[in-house]
Structure formats: structure tokens, C-alpha cells
Design a protein around this motif. Sequence first.
Motif, PDB file in Angstrom:
ATOM      1  N   LEU A  80       0.951  -1.174   0.009  1.00 19.92           N
ATOM      2  CA  LEU A  80       0.050  -0.005  -0.068  1.00 19.92           C
ATOM      3  C   LEU A  80       0.867   1.241  -0.374  1.00 19.92           C
ATOM      4  N   THR A  81       2.295   1.305   0.809  1.00 15.95           N
ATOM      5  CA  THR A  81       2.779   2.823   0.263  1.00 15.95           C
ATOM      6  C   THR A  81       3.411   2.289  -0.685  1.00 15.95           C
ATOM      7  N   MET A  82       3.526   1.259  -0.721  1.00 14.58           N
ATOM      8  CA  MET A  82       4.425   1.581  -2.611  1.00 14.58           C
ATOM      9  C   MET A  82       3.462   2.166  -3.171  1.00 14.58           C
ATOM     10  N   CYS A  83       2.313   1.904  -3.211  1.00 16.37           N
ATOM     11  CA  CYS A  83       1.313   2.232  -4.479  1.00 16.37           C
ATOM     12  C   CYS A  83       1.370   3.585  -3.611  1.00 16.37           C
ATOM     13  N   HIS A  84       0.988   4.399  -2.663  1.00 18.47           N
ATOM     14  CA  HIS A  84       1.260   5.028  -2.637  1.00 18.47           C
ATOM     15  C   HIS A  84       2.648   7.036  -3.349  1.00 18.47           C
ATOM     16  N   MET A  85       3.760   5.533  -2.979  1.00 21.46           N
ATOM     17  CA  MET A  85       5.038   6.314  -3.623  1.00 21.46           C
ATOM     18  C   MET A  85       4.669   6.385  -4.866  1.00 21.46           C
ATOM     19  N   SER A  86       4.454   6.256  -4.974  1.00 19.77           N
ATOM     20  CA  SER A  86       4.408   5.387  -6.651  1.00 19.77           C
ATOM     21  C   SER A  86       3.390   6.852  -7.500  1.00 19.77           C
ATOM     22  N   ALA A  87       2.849   6.650  -6.918  1.00 21.68           N
ATOM     23  CA  ALA A  87       1.402   8.127  -7.099  1.00 21.68           C
ATOM     24  C   ALA A  87       2.015   9.530  -7.148  1.00 21.68           C
ATOM     25  N   CYS A  88       2.697   9.186  -5.361  1.00 27.66           N
ATOM     26  CA  CYS A  88       3.156  10.612  -5.528  1.00 27.66           C
ATOM     27  C   CYS A  88       4.675  10.786  -6.476  1.00 27.66           C
ATOM     28  N   ALA A  89       4.922  10.436  -6.769  1.00 26.68           N
ATOM     29  CA  ALA A  89       5.849  10.371  -7.810  1.00 26.68           C
ATOM     30  C   ALA A  89       5.772  11.062  -9.416  1.00 26.68           C
ATOM     31  N   VAL A  90       4.645  10.317  -9.837  1.00 26.39           N
ATOM     32  CA  VAL A  90       4.054  10.405 -10.780  1.00 26.39           C
ATOM     33  C   VAL A  90       3.397  11.628 -10.927  1.00 26.39           C
ATOM     34  N   LEU A  91       2.591  11.603 -10.086  1.00 31.48           N
ATOM     35  CA  LEU A  91       1.848  12.730  -9.803  1.00 31.48           C
ATOM     36  C   LEU A  91       2.630  14.877  -9.944  1.00 31.48           C
ATOM     37  N   SER A  92       3.800  14.026  -8.939  1.00 26.95           N
ATOM     38  CA  SER A  92       4.444  15.529  -8.738  1.00 26.95           C
ATOM     39  C   SER A  92       5.673  15.514 -10.366  1.00 26.95           C
ATOM     40  N   TYR A  93       5.911  14.588 -11.132  1.00 29.43           N
ATOM     41  CA  TYR A  93       6.439  14.719 -11.699  1.00 29.43           C
ATOM     42  C   TYR A  93       6.167  15.355 -12.519  1.00 29.43           C
ATOM     43  N   VAL A  94       4.401  14.840 -12.989  1.00 23.48           N
ATOM     44  CA  VAL A  94       3.423  15.317 -13.937  1.00 23.48           C
ATOM     45  C   VAL A  94       3.239  17.255 -13.501  1.00 23.48           C
TER      46      VAL A  94
END
Length: 167
Positions: free
Chosen positions: A46-60
Motif C-alpha cells: 500500500l505504501t509502495m502504491c502511495h509513493m509511486s502515485a506521489c512520484a508520478v503526480l509530482s513529475y506531472v
Amino acid sequence: MSTTQSERQTLFITSLIIFWYSSNIGVLLLNKLLLSNYGFSFPIFLTMCHMSACAVLSYVSIVFLKIVPFQRIKSRSHFFRISTLSIVFCGSVVGGNISLRYLPVSFNQAVGATTPFFTALFAYLITLKRKAWLTYGCLVPVVAGVVIASGVCVQISNLFAFLNFFC
């Protein structure tokens, strides 16, 4: 800056704060629901999903929406500092997600609200550099207010239940 531009900026900032606040509440309650009620037993995933989403949305947000300027890593030392912060933050989120399996959301939030107070305390103990007394004084009512608002008796009983879990 014209009044219309100022009003637009105020509305934009207010909208961002409301979105941030709402999304934090939503993520916390969804995590609690997944980890406690539905028996989802993978808090690290679940944490990995959170961190991945944060990375993608931050990049965008940085590259395409240009909300903040793009910054490059300047040195190996800079990279290691960022990596250390990332690992500690990720560990914090994993710990918070795991705790939601065993603790009520109110207790989790009460503990989280003490973070600024203990950050200031540990910063002083580690660096031995004191901030203005006003800084420390402002933290006391924040921590005390959250503890009182979340119900002192309930939090104390939750603390004993939490400690009993490890004994």
C-alpha cells in the motif's frame, strides 16, 4: 498585482489547501478501511502504491503543469541527503499504515499531531541550537488541543491497548 489577480491567487491557494486537507483525510480513512475492515494485509505494498502515485503526480506537476520550477540534483552529497529523507519518509508512511491495522484513526492522528513538538525537541537535543522560546511555546497548545479534542481518556486507553499488544 490587480485585485482580480490577487483574488484569483487567493482562490487558487484556498482550493489547494482544501484539496490537500480532503485528500489526506480520504487517504487515511481509505487506508484504515483497507487494512482493518477488509483484511488487506499488505501495508508495505500500500505504501509502495502511495509513493509511486506521489512520484508520478509530482513529475506531472513539475514538468507539464510547471507548478514549481524543475530542480536538478547538484552533487552526490545532495543525492544522498534526498535519498535519506526519502527512506525515512517512506518508513514513516509504512509505520503509519501498519499502525492503522491496530489503532483507531483518532489515536493515530493524536500521535501524529505531536510530531512538530517532538521534531523541535529532538532538533534541539541533536544540534544543541535553540530556537526562539515563542517557537516552542506555540507548539504546546497545538499538541494539547489535539489531545483534548480527540478525547484524553480514549487516547490513554488506546495507548495502554497499544502497549499491551507488544507485551
